[in-house]
Write a protein that holds these residues in place. Structure first.
Motif, PDB file in Angstrom:
ATOM      1  N   PRO A  10      37.104 -40.184   2.699  1.00 18.73           N
ATOM      2  CA  PRO A  10      37.529 -41.758   2.979  1.00 18.73           C
ATOM      3  C   PRO A  10      38.174 -42.108   3.886  1.00 18.73           C
ATOM      4  O   PRO A  10      39.191 -41.187   4.522  1.00 18.73           O
ATOM      5  N   GLY A  11      38.118 -43.155   4.586  1.00 19.18           N
ATOM      6  CA  GLY A  11      38.789 -43.967   5.713  1.00 19.18           C
ATOM      7  C   GLY A  11      39.320 -45.107   5.260  1.00 19.18           C
ATOM      8  O   GLY A  11      38.847 -45.624   4.369  1.00 19.18           O
ATOM      9  N   ASP A  12      40.309 -45.771   6.164  1.00 22.00           N
ATOM     10  CA  ASP A  12      40.379 -46.967   5.875  1.00 22.00           C
ATOM     11  C   ASP A  12      40.498 -47.770   7.174  1.00 22.00           C
ATOM     12  O   ASP A  12      41.271 -49.218   7.167  1.00 22.00           O
ATOM     13  N   GLY A  13      40.205 -47.351   8.437  1.00 27.68           N
ATOM     14  CA  GLY A  13      40.413 -48.069   9.537  1.00 27.68           C
ATOM     15  C   GLY A  13      38.880 -49.238   9.653  1.00 27.68           C
ATOM     16  O   GLY A  13      38.354 -49.099   9.106  1.00 27.68           O
ATOM     17  N   GLU A  14      39.392 -49.737  10.900  1.00 27.01           N
ATOM     18  CA  GLU A  14      38.272 -50.902  11.153  1.00 27.01           C
ATOM     19  C   GLU A  14      37.028 -50.191  11.462  1.00 27.01           C
ATOM     20  O   GLU A  14      36.047 -50.555  11.388  1.00 27.01           O
ATOM     21  N   ASP A  15      37.184 -48.925  12.129  1.00 24.07           N
ATOM     22  CA  ASP A  15      35.730 -48.198  12.389  1.00 24.07           C
ATOM     23  C   ASP A  15      34.745 -48.087  11.331  1.00 24.07           C
ATOM     24  O   ASP A  15      33.601 -48.188  11.407  1.00 24.07           O
ATOM     25  N   ILE A  16      35.447 -47.726   9.933  1.00 25.37           N
ATOM     26  CA  ILE A  16      34.263 -47.450   8.731  1.00 25.37           C
ATOM     27  C   ILE A  16      33.940 -48.866   8.448  1.00 25.37           C
ATOM     28  O   ILE A  16      32.806 -48.684   8.048  1.00 25.37           O
ATOM     29  N   VAL A  17      34.647 -49.801   8.300  1.00 27.78           N
ATOM     30  CA  VAL A  17      34.319 -51.377   8.241  1.00 27.78           C
ATOM     31  C   VAL A  17      33.300 -51.522   9.101  1.00 27.78           C
ATOM     32  O   VAL A  17      32.100 -52.065   8.632  1.00 27.78           O
ATOM     33  N   ASP A  18      33.380 -51.211  10.489  1.00 27.55           N
ATOM     34  CA  ASP A  18      32.357 -51.687  11.396  1.00 27.55           C
ATOM     35  C   ASP A  18      31.158 -50.793  11.184  1.00 27.55           C
ATOM     36  O   ASP A  18      30.095 -51.563  11.595  1.00 27.55           O
ATOM     37  N   LYS A  19      31.391 -49.821  10.789  1.00 28.55           N
ATOM     38  CA  LYS A  19      30.223 -48.704  10.699  1.00 28.55           C
ATOM     39  C   LYS A  19      29.162 -49.605   9.528  1.00 28.55           C
ATOM     40  O   LYS A  19      28.089 -49.531   9.523  1.00 28.55           O
ATOM     41  N   LEU A  20      29.768 -49.637   8.378  1.00 30.32           N
ATOM     42  CA  LEU A  20      29.070 -50.146   7.323  1.00 30.32           C
ATOM     43  C   LEU A  20      28.656 -51.585   7.607  1.00 30.32           C
ATOM     44  O   LEU A  20      27.520 -52.091   7.406  1.00 30.32           O
ATOM     45  N   ASP A  21      29.359 -52.420   8.311  1.00 34.43           N
ATOM     46  CA  ASP A  21      28.687 -53.870   8.731  1.00 34.43           C
ATOM     47  C   ASP A  21      27.460 -53.612   9.646  1.00 34.43           C
ATOM     48  O   ASP A  21      26.527 -54.398   9.620  1.00 34.43           O
ATOM     49  N   ALA A  22      27.460 -52.556  10.548  1.00 32.62           N
ATOM     50  CA  ALA A  22      26.595 -52.358  11.481  1.00 32.62           C
ATOM     51  C   ALA A  22      25.108 -52.139  10.580  1.00 32.62           C
ATOM     52  O   ALA A  22      24.041 -52.557  10.584  1.00 32.62           O
ATOM     53  N   LEU A  23      25.333 -51.139   9.411  1.00 34.62           N
ATOM     54  CA  LEU A  23      24.168 -50.946   8.579  1.00 34.62           C
ATOM     55  C   LEU A  23      23.658 -51.960   7.808  1.00 34.62           C
ATOM     56  O   LEU A  23      22.556 -52.198   7.492  1.00 34.62           O
ATOM     57  N   ALA A  24      24.822 -53.057   7.306  1.00 35.64           N
ATOM     58  CA  ALA A  24      24.495 -54.236   6.566  1.00 35.64           C
ATOM     59  C   ALA A  24      23.704 -55.018   7.496  1.00 35.64           C
ATOM     60  O   ALA A  24      22.659 -55.701   6.796  1.00 35.64           O
ATOM     61  N   ALA A  25      24.009 -55.314   8.733  1.00 36.00           N
ATOM     62  CA  ALA A  25      23.288 -56.048   9.341  1.00 36.00           C
ATOM     63  C   ALA A  25      21.941 -55.490   9.918  1.00 36.00           C
ATOM     64  O   ALA A  25      21.051 -56.213  10.133  1.00 36.00           O
ATOM     65  N   ALA A  26      21.693 -54.214   9.671  1.00 35.48           N
ATOM     66  CA  ALA A  26      20.280 -53.721   9.753  1.00 35.48           C
ATOM     67  C   ALA A  26      19.355 -53.850   8.590  1.00 35.48           C
ATOM     68  O   ALA A  26      18.225 -53.421   8.503  1.00 35.48           O
ATOM     69  N   SER A  27      19.913 -54.613   7.438  1.00 31.07           N
ATOM     70  CA  SER A  27      19.036 -54.702   6.102  1.00 31.07           C
ATOM     71  C   SER A  27      17.825 -55.556   6.465  1.00 31.07           C
ATOM     72  O   SER A  27      18.102 -56.694   6.831  1.00 31.07           O
TER      73      SER A  27
END
Length: 161
Positions: free
Chosen positions: A21-38
């Protein structure tokens, strides 16, 4: 990308996150990029955005994402999870009444009794200790090999005096 591929990538993301687990902006950004590709038009991407925000301590931001997910529509499993997780977030933010109201719309036995667990915590936070204990006991009763009737009676008596 197909929806099946997207779901697989989301599952892989969460598996990797759980392992490290991480808690930095990079991990949120990574999920957000995946979410945007839905490729889906429903609320699943909003739900996933909410989950990563909850998982990284961005609880207030998570609530807005859960609300967007509900508005766009969620499949039954994510819908139930969103109720539990959003209620937990509201509780963590100090909005106990909101948490209890959200949980009133969830099946208390879903997800292994998770709605009941969050409800018990919210009731405890509201100073309603006997109700909290009753909810916790009632969630446990179906899993007891014996004493179910006795425990049900004891739980009932906590609030019916």
């Amino acid at each position: 990308m197909t929806i099946d591929e997207w779901e697989r990538r989301i599952a892989e993301f969460w598996t990797a996150f759980e392992a490290s687990p991480g808690d930095g902006e990079d991990i949120v950004d990574k999920l957000d990029a995946l979410a945007a590709a839905s490729p889906a038009s429903d609320g699943r991407a909003h739900f996933e955005r909410a989950c990563i925000r909850d998982s990284t301590g961005r609880t207030a931001d998570a609530v807005a994402c859960y609300e967007a997910g509900f508005a766009a529509g969620l499949d039954p499993i994510r819908h139930t999870r969103a109720h539990v997780q959003m209620a937990s977030s509201q509780r963590a933010l100090g909005y106990t009444d909101e948490a209890l109201e959200i949980l009133s719309r969830a099946d208390p036995h879903a997800l292994g009794g998770a709605p009941s667990a969050v409800r018990a915590l919210a009731l405890r936070d509201a100073g309603r200790h006997d109700e909290a204990l009753r909810v916790a006991l009632e969630a446990l009763i179906p899993h007891l090999p014996r004493y179910q009737r006795s425990m049900a009676n004891y739980a009932r008596l906590l609030t019916e005096g």
